[in-house]
Design a protein around this motif. Structure first.
Motif, PDB file in Angstrom:
ATOM      1  N   ILE A  36      -8.834   6.874  40.481  1.00  0.00           N
ATOM      2  CA  ILE A  36      -9.317   8.239  40.739  1.00  0.00           C
ATOM      3  C   ILE A  36     -10.112   8.750  39.545  1.00  0.00           C
ATOM      4  O   ILE A  36     -11.203   9.311  39.698  1.00  0.00           O
ATOM      5  N   GLN A  37      -9.580   8.539  38.345  1.00  0.00           N
ATOM      6  CA  GLN A  37     -10.274   8.994  37.139  1.00  0.00           C
ATOM      7  C   GLN A  37     -11.611   8.295  36.980  1.00  0.00           C
ATOM      8  O   GLN A  37     -12.609   8.921  36.601  1.00  0.00           O
ATOM      9  N   GLN A  38     -11.694   6.997  37.284  1.00  0.00           N
ATOM     10  CA  GLN A  38     -12.967   6.290  37.166  1.00  0.00           C
ATOM     11  C   GLN A  38     -13.994   6.876  38.120  1.00  0.00           C
ATOM     12  O   GLN A  38     -15.153   7.067  37.747  1.00  0.00           O
ATOM     13  N   ARG A  39     -13.598   7.178  39.350  1.00  0.00           N
ATOM     14  CA  ARG A  39     -14.533   7.800  40.300  1.00  0.00           C
ATOM     15  C   ARG A  39     -15.046   9.133  39.762  1.00  0.00           C
ATOM     16  O   ARG A  39     -16.228   9.448  39.890  1.00  0.00           O
ATOM     17  N   GLU A  40     -14.152   9.917  39.163  1.00  0.00           N
ATOM     18  CA  GLU A  40     -14.556  11.204  38.590  1.00  0.00           C
ATOM     19  C   GLU A  40     -15.564  11.005  37.455  1.00  0.00           C
ATOM     20  O   GLU A  40     -16.577  11.702  37.390  1.00  0.00           O
ATOM     21  N   PHE A  41     -15.304  10.055  36.564  1.00  0.00           N
ATOM     22  CA  PHE A  41     -16.233   9.789  35.464  1.00  0.00           C
ATOM     23  C   PHE A  41     -17.565   9.259  35.979  1.00  0.00           C
ATOM     24  O   PHE A  41     -18.619   9.590  35.438  1.00  0.00           O
ATOM     25  N   PRO A  46     -23.548  15.199  32.435  1.00  0.00           N
ATOM     26  CA  PRO A  46     -24.251  13.927  32.233  1.00  0.00           C
ATOM     27  C   PRO A  46     -23.280  12.753  32.233  1.00  0.00           C
ATOM     28  O   PRO A  46     -22.117  12.881  31.881  1.00  0.00           O
ATOM     29  N   PHE A  47     -23.806  11.605  32.625  1.00  0.00           N
ATOM     30  CA  PHE A  47     -23.034  10.372  32.706  1.00  0.00           C
ATOM     31  C   PHE A  47     -22.692   9.891  31.298  1.00  0.00           C
ATOM     32  O   PHE A  47     -23.576   9.722  30.468  1.00  0.00           O
ATOM     33  N   ARG A  48     -21.385   9.695  31.017  1.00  0.00           N
ATOM     34  CA  ARG A  48     -20.955   9.290  29.677  1.00  0.00           C
ATOM     35  C   ARG A  48     -20.562   7.826  29.576  1.00  0.00           C
ATOM     36  O   ARG A  48     -20.147   7.367  28.524  1.00  0.00           O
ATOM     37  N   ASN A  49     -20.657   7.068  30.679  1.00  0.00           N
ATOM     38  CA  ASN A  49     -20.363   5.628  30.672  1.00  0.00           C
ATOM     39  C   ASN A  49     -18.935   5.333  30.182  1.00  0.00           C
ATOM     40  O   ASN A  49     -18.714   4.460  29.350  1.00  0.00           O
ATOM     41  N   ILE A  50     -17.969   6.050  30.718  1.00  0.00           N
ATOM     42  CA  ILE A  50     -16.563   5.857  30.372  1.00  0.00           C
ATOM     43  C   ILE A  50     -15.931   4.874  31.357  1.00  0.00           C
ATOM     44  O   ILE A  50     -16.163   4.946  32.551  1.00  0.00           O
ATOM     45  N   SER A  51     -15.125   3.956  30.821  1.00  0.00           N
ATOM     46  CA  SER A  51     -14.417   2.973  31.647  1.00  0.00           C
ATOM     47  C   SER A  51     -12.933   3.290  31.683  1.00  0.00           C
ATOM     48  O   SER A  51     -12.314   3.486  30.637  1.00  0.00           O
ATOM     49  N   VAL A  52     -12.369   3.312  32.897  1.00  0.00           N
ATOM     50  CA  VAL A  52     -10.936   3.479  33.074  1.00  0.00           C
ATOM     51  C   VAL A  52     -10.463   2.336  33.966  1.00  0.00           C
ATOM     52  O   VAL A  52     -10.927   2.189  35.090  1.00  0.00           O
ATOM     53  N   ASN A  53      -9.577   1.520  33.443  1.00  0.00           N
ATOM     54  CA  ASN A  53      -9.028   0.396  34.181  1.00  0.00           C
ATOM     55  C   ASN A  53      -7.509   0.425  34.076  1.00  0.00           C
ATOM     56  O   ASN A  53      -6.955   1.041  33.174  1.00  0.00           O
ATOM     57  N   ALA A  54      -6.858  -0.266  34.999  1.00  0.00           N
ATOM     58  CA  ALA A  54      -5.405  -0.434  34.941  1.00  0.00           C
ATOM     59  C   ALA A  54      -5.127  -1.886  34.571  1.00  0.00           C
ATOM     60  O   ALA A  54      -5.858  -2.788  34.980  1.00  0.00           O
ATOM     61  N   HIS A  88     -16.761  -6.166  28.600  1.00  0.00           N
ATOM     62  CA  HIS A  88     -16.541  -6.808  29.895  1.00  0.00           C
ATOM     63  C   HIS A  88     -17.257  -6.107  31.037  1.00  0.00           C
ATOM     64  O   HIS A  88     -17.461  -6.695  32.086  1.00  0.00           O
ATOM     65  N   GLY A  89     -17.613  -4.855  30.871  1.00  0.00           N
ATOM     66  CA  GLY A  89     -18.315  -4.115  31.911  1.00  0.00           C
ATOM     67  C   GLY A  89     -17.453  -3.692  33.087  1.00  0.00           C
ATOM     68  O   GLY A  89     -17.971  -3.225  34.101  1.00  0.00           O
ATOM     69  N   LEU A  90     -16.151  -3.839  33.002  1.00  0.00           N
ATOM     70  CA  LEU A  90     -15.259  -3.485  34.107  1.00  0.00           C
ATOM     71  C   LEU A  90     -15.034  -1.985  34.154  1.00  0.00           C
ATOM     72  O   LEU A  90     -14.853  -1.337  33.126  1.00  0.00           O
ATOM     73  N   LYS A  91     -15.034  -1.444  35.362  1.00  0.00           N
ATOM     74  CA  LYS A  91     -14.791  -0.017  35.569  1.00  0.00           C
ATOM     75  C   LYS A  91     -13.978   0.162  36.844  1.00  0.00           C
ATOM     76  O   LYS A  91     -14.358  -0.332  37.899  1.00  0.00           O
ATOM     77  N   GLY A  92     -12.840   0.864  36.726  1.00  0.00           N
ATOM     78  CA  GLY A  92     -12.017   1.139  37.897  1.00  0.00           C
ATOM     79  C   GLY A  92     -11.380  -0.098  38.498  1.00  0.00           C
ATOM     80  O   GLY A  92     -11.219  -0.191  39.710  1.00  0.00           O
ATOM     81  N   LYS A  93     -10.990  -1.046  37.660  1.00  0.00           N
ATOM     82  CA  LYS A  93     -10.416  -2.305  38.134  1.00  0.00           C
ATOM     83  C   LYS A  93      -8.948  -2.413  37.751  1.00  0.00           C
ATOM     84  O   LYS A  93      -8.454  -1.712  36.879  1.00  0.00           O
TER      85      LYS A  93
END
Length: 113
Positions: A36-41, A46-54, A88-93
């Protein structure tokens, strides 16, 4: 999460299918929150390119597992450090202890070892 809390307060969490581990339910909730947090980011301006993964560090030999986990603390740190420090470029994974991406919505999970 609200349903679990209300079921637990009413003493009917097991009959509602939650099992008997608040810890496990909280881990599922935290993992779901990361998506959910990754979708919000991703929708932020402006886009801050934040990654949130579990990440699932595996069954680690600690006080929490009564030292029954087969993984050392160092082995359990591999995937979290990979997510925190590597490009790694992973986001919301959802990442398993071996650094492999797991389909959160898939039929099962890999072995812990």
């Amino acid at each position: 999460m609200n349903k679990f809390v209300s079921d637990a307060k009413a003493g009917k969490h097991q009959e509602e299918g939650w099992g008997n581990s608040a810890y496990l339910v909280s881990k599922v909730g935290c993992s779901a929150l990361s998506f959910i947090q990754q979708r919000e980011f991703d929708n932020e301006k402006p886009f801050r390119n934040i990654s949130v993964n579990a990440v699932h560090p595996g069954y680690v030999d600690t006080d929490l597992t009564s030292h029954k986990g087969p993984l050392t603390i160092e082995e359990g740190a591999v995937a979290p450090l990979y997510l925190a420090l590597e490009d790694h470029g992973l986001k919301g994974k959802y990442i398993w202890c071996d650094k492999q991406e797991v389909d959160w919505y898939g039929p099962g999970t890999p072995s812990l070892y």
